[in-house]
Design a protein around this motif. Sequence first.
Motif, PDB file in Angstrom:
ATOM      1  N   ILE A 171       0.841  -1.195   0.000  1.00 47.12           N
ATOM      2  CA  ILE A 171       0.000   0.000   0.000  1.00 47.12           C
ATOM      3  C   ILE A 171       0.877   1.245   0.000  1.00 47.12           C
ATOM      4  O   ILE A 171       1.990   1.243   0.530  1.00 47.12           O
ATOM      5  CB  ILE A 171      -0.988   0.049   1.188  1.00 47.12           C
ATOM      6  CG1 ILE A 171      -0.255   0.110   2.530  1.00 47.12           C
ATOM      7  CG2 ILE A 171      -1.980  -1.088   1.140  1.00 47.12           C
ATOM      8  CD1 ILE A 171      -1.156   0.436   3.694  1.00 47.12           C
ATOM      9  N   SER A 172       0.355   2.267  -0.619  1.00 47.92           N
ATOM     10  CA  SER A 172       0.937   3.599  -0.550  1.00 47.92           C
ATOM     11  C   SER A 172       0.123   4.323   0.515  1.00 47.92           C
ATOM     12  O   SER A 172      -1.107   4.370   0.435  1.00 47.92           O
ATOM     13  CB  SER A 172       0.792   4.295  -1.903  1.00 47.92           C
ATOM     14  OG  SER A 172       1.082   5.660  -1.789  1.00 47.92           O
ATOM     15  N   LEU A 173       0.808   4.842   1.522  1.00 42.81           N
ATOM     16  CA  LEU A 173       0.126   5.470   2.655  1.00 42.81           C
ATOM     17  C   LEU A 173       0.500   6.935   2.746  1.00 42.81           C
ATOM     18  O   LEU A 173       1.678   7.287   2.711  1.00 42.81           O
ATOM     19  CB  LEU A 173       0.519   4.767   3.963  1.00 42.81           C
ATOM     20  CG  LEU A 173      -0.021   5.379   5.254  1.00 42.81           C
ATOM     21  CD1 LEU A 173      -1.533   5.190   5.345  1.00 42.81           C
ATOM     22  CD2 LEU A 173       0.671   4.765   6.455  1.00 42.81           C
ATOM     23  N   GLU A 174      -0.509   7.777   2.835  1.00 39.15           N
ATOM     24  CA  GLU A 174      -0.317   9.202   3.123  1.00 39.15           C
ATOM     25  C   GLU A 174      -1.004   9.487   4.448  1.00 39.15           C
ATOM     26  O   GLU A 174      -2.154   9.114   4.651  1.00 39.15           O
ATOM     27  CB  GLU A 174      -0.936  10.074   2.036  1.00 39.15           C
ATOM     28  CG  GLU A 174      -0.235   9.993   0.711  1.00 39.15           C
ATOM     29  CD  GLU A 174      -0.871  10.903  -0.324  1.00 39.15           C
ATOM     30  OE1 GLU A 174      -1.453  11.942   0.070  1.00 39.15           O
ATOM     31  OE2 GLU A 174      -0.802  10.552  -1.504  1.00 39.15           O
ATOM     32  N   LEU A 175      -0.277  10.151   5.325  1.00 37.55           N
ATOM     33  CA  LEU A 175      -0.794  10.492   6.642  1.00 37.55           C
ATOM     34  C   LEU A 175      -0.679  12.001   6.803  1.00 37.55           C
ATOM     35  O   LEU A 175       0.386  12.569   6.568  1.00 37.55           O
ATOM     36  CB  LEU A 175       0.056   9.781   7.703  1.00 37.55           C
ATOM     37  CG  LEU A 175      -0.330   9.935   9.152  1.00 37.55           C
ATOM     38  CD1 LEU A 175      -1.656   9.237   9.418  1.00 37.55           C
ATOM     39  CD2 LEU A 175       0.754   9.342  10.039  1.00 37.55           C
ATOM     40  N   HIS A 176      -1.795  12.643   7.152  1.00 34.52           N
ATOM     41  CA  HIS A 176      -1.804  14.107   7.280  1.00 34.52           C
ATOM     42  C   HIS A 176      -2.484  14.514   8.576  1.00 34.52           C
ATOM     43  O   HIS A 176      -3.545  13.984   8.921  1.00 34.52           O
ATOM     44  CB  HIS A 176      -2.550  14.752   6.105  1.00 34.52           C
ATOM     45  CG  HIS A 176      -1.953  14.426   4.786  1.00 34.52           C
ATOM     46  ND1 HIS A 176      -0.795  15.010   4.325  1.00 34.52           N
ATOM     47  CD2 HIS A 176      -2.337  13.542   3.827  1.00 34.52           C
ATOM     48  CE1 HIS A 176      -0.504  14.521   3.133  1.00 34.52           C
ATOM     49  NE2 HIS A 176      -1.408  13.623   2.815  1.00 34.52           N
ATOM     50  N   PRO A 177      -1.887  15.489   9.293  1.00 34.05           N
ATOM     51  CA  PRO A 177      -2.546  16.000  10.498  1.00 34.05           C
ATOM     52  C   PRO A 177      -3.808  16.791  10.132  1.00 34.05           C
ATOM     53  O   PRO A 177      -3.863  17.411   9.064  1.00 34.05           O
ATOM     54  CB  PRO A 177      -1.495  16.913  11.138  1.00 34.05           C
ATOM     55  CG  PRO A 177      -0.466  17.166  10.104  1.00 34.05           C
ATOM     56  CD  PRO A 177      -0.599  16.120   9.050  1.00 34.05           C
ATOM     57  N   LEU A 178      -4.797  16.724  10.998  1.00 33.88           N
ATOM     58  CA  LEU A 178      -6.038  17.487  10.829  1.00 33.88           C
ATOM     59  C   LEU A 178      -6.058  18.618  11.845  1.00 33.88           C
ATOM     60  O   LEU A 178      -5.854  18.396  13.037  1.00 33.88           O
ATOM     61  CB  LEU A 178      -7.258  16.597  11.064  1.00 33.88           C
ATOM     62  CG  LEU A 178      -7.489  15.472  10.071  1.00 33.88           C
ATOM     63  CD1 LEU A 178      -8.614  14.564  10.564  1.00 33.88           C
ATOM     64  CD2 LEU A 178      -7.824  16.039   8.711  1.00 33.88           C
ATOM     65  N   LEU A 179      -6.302  19.822  11.353  1.00 34.80           N
ATOM     66  CA  LEU A 179      -6.378  20.996  12.219  1.00 34.80           C
ATOM     67  C   LEU A 179      -7.734  21.665  12.032  1.00 34.80           C
ATOM     68  O   LEU A 179      -8.263  21.700  10.916  1.00 34.80           O
ATOM     69  CB  LEU A 179      -5.270  21.996  11.873  1.00 34.80           C
ATOM     70  CG  LEU A 179      -3.837  21.466  11.866  1.00 34.80           C
ATOM     71  CD1 LEU A 179      -2.874  22.520  11.345  1.00 34.80           C
ATOM     72  CD2 LEU A 179      -3.431  21.010  13.251  1.00 34.80           C
ATOM     73  N   CYS A 180      -8.289  22.204  13.098  1.00 35.78           N
ATOM     74  CA  CYS A 180      -9.536  22.965  12.957  1.00 35.78           C
ATOM     75  C   CYS A 180      -9.185  24.367  12.456  1.00 35.78           C
ATOM     76  O   CYS A 180      -8.016  24.716  12.307  1.00 35.78           O
ATOM     77  CB  CYS A 180     -10.302  23.002  14.273  1.00 35.78           C
ATOM     78  SG  CYS A 180      -9.547  24.012  15.535  1.00 35.78           S
ATOM     79  N   ASP A 181     -10.196  25.177  12.203  1.00 34.14           N
ATOM     80  CA  ASP A 181      -9.986  26.530  11.676  1.00 34.14           C
ATOM     81  C   ASP A 181      -9.068  27.368  12.564  1.00 34.14           C
ATOM     82  O   ASP A 181      -8.324  28.204  12.071  1.00 34.14           O
ATOM     83  CB  ASP A 181     -11.327  27.258  11.505  1.00 34.14           C
ATOM     84  CG  ASP A 181     -12.147  26.658  10.380  1.00 34.14           C
ATOM     85  OD1 ASP A 181     -11.561  25.986   9.505  1.00 34.14           O
ATOM     86  OD2 ASP A 181     -13.374  26.858  10.377  1.00 34.14           O
ATOM     87  N   GLU A 182      -9.113  27.130  13.871  1.00 36.23           N
ATOM     88  CA  GLU A 182      -8.285  27.898  14.801  1.00 36.23           C
ATOM     89  C   GLU A 182      -6.862  27.347  14.896  1.00 36.23           C
ATOM     90  O   GLU A 182      -6.026  27.882  15.603  1.00 36.23           O
ATOM     91  CB  GLU A 182      -8.909  27.907  16.205  1.00 36.23           C
ATOM     92  CG  GLU A 182     -10.242  28.610  16.291  1.00 36.23           C
ATOM     93  CD  GLU A 182     -11.394  27.724  15.800  1.00 36.23           C
ATOM     94  OE1 GLU A 182     -11.330  26.484  15.958  1.00 36.23           O
ATOM     95  OE2 GLU A 182     -12.345  28.286  15.241  1.00 36.23           O
ATOM     96  N   GLY A 183      -6.604  26.234  14.219  1.00 42.03           N
ATOM     97  CA  GLY A 183      -5.271  25.638  14.227  1.00 42.03           C
ATOM     98  C   GLY A 183      -5.065  24.574  15.283  1.00 42.03           C
ATOM     99  O   GLY A 183      -3.970  24.041  15.432  1.00 42.03           O
TER     100      GLY A 183
END
Length: 124
Positions: free
Chosen positions: A78-90
């Motif tokens: 598998i090719s895996l991409e992992l990204h942090p999630l931030l709300c509008d305020e950061g």
Amino acid sequence: IVCFCDADGRIEWTNERFGALLGTGDGGETTGRALAEVFLERHGSPETVASIVSHMTRRESLATELSLNPPNRGSLWISLELHPLLCDEGTFLGFVAIARDITDRREVEALLRRERDYTKRIIE
């Protein structure tokens, strides 16, 4: 496949394809478990899993390829991409993981390498 994890890297939601691809049923069986733990159980390389954990700890994005052995099929890549999630305020909320089955591509690449090596031996 798509997976959402909380700030501690624990799975909150997966799509159906996640469970089908990794052999975890409908995906609900992994809710509450650490994403890295699920990959390690599927015989992911300890070094790659450690890299996933390290990036999650530092809240950094990651793009990698990983070999797994789910119970419902032979080995898969598998090719895996992992990204942090931030709300509008950061504020950090967690992670989204997006994976693609790249087994066919890896198999073709291996075949091409063998053919190249065979041709080199004939020419030399």
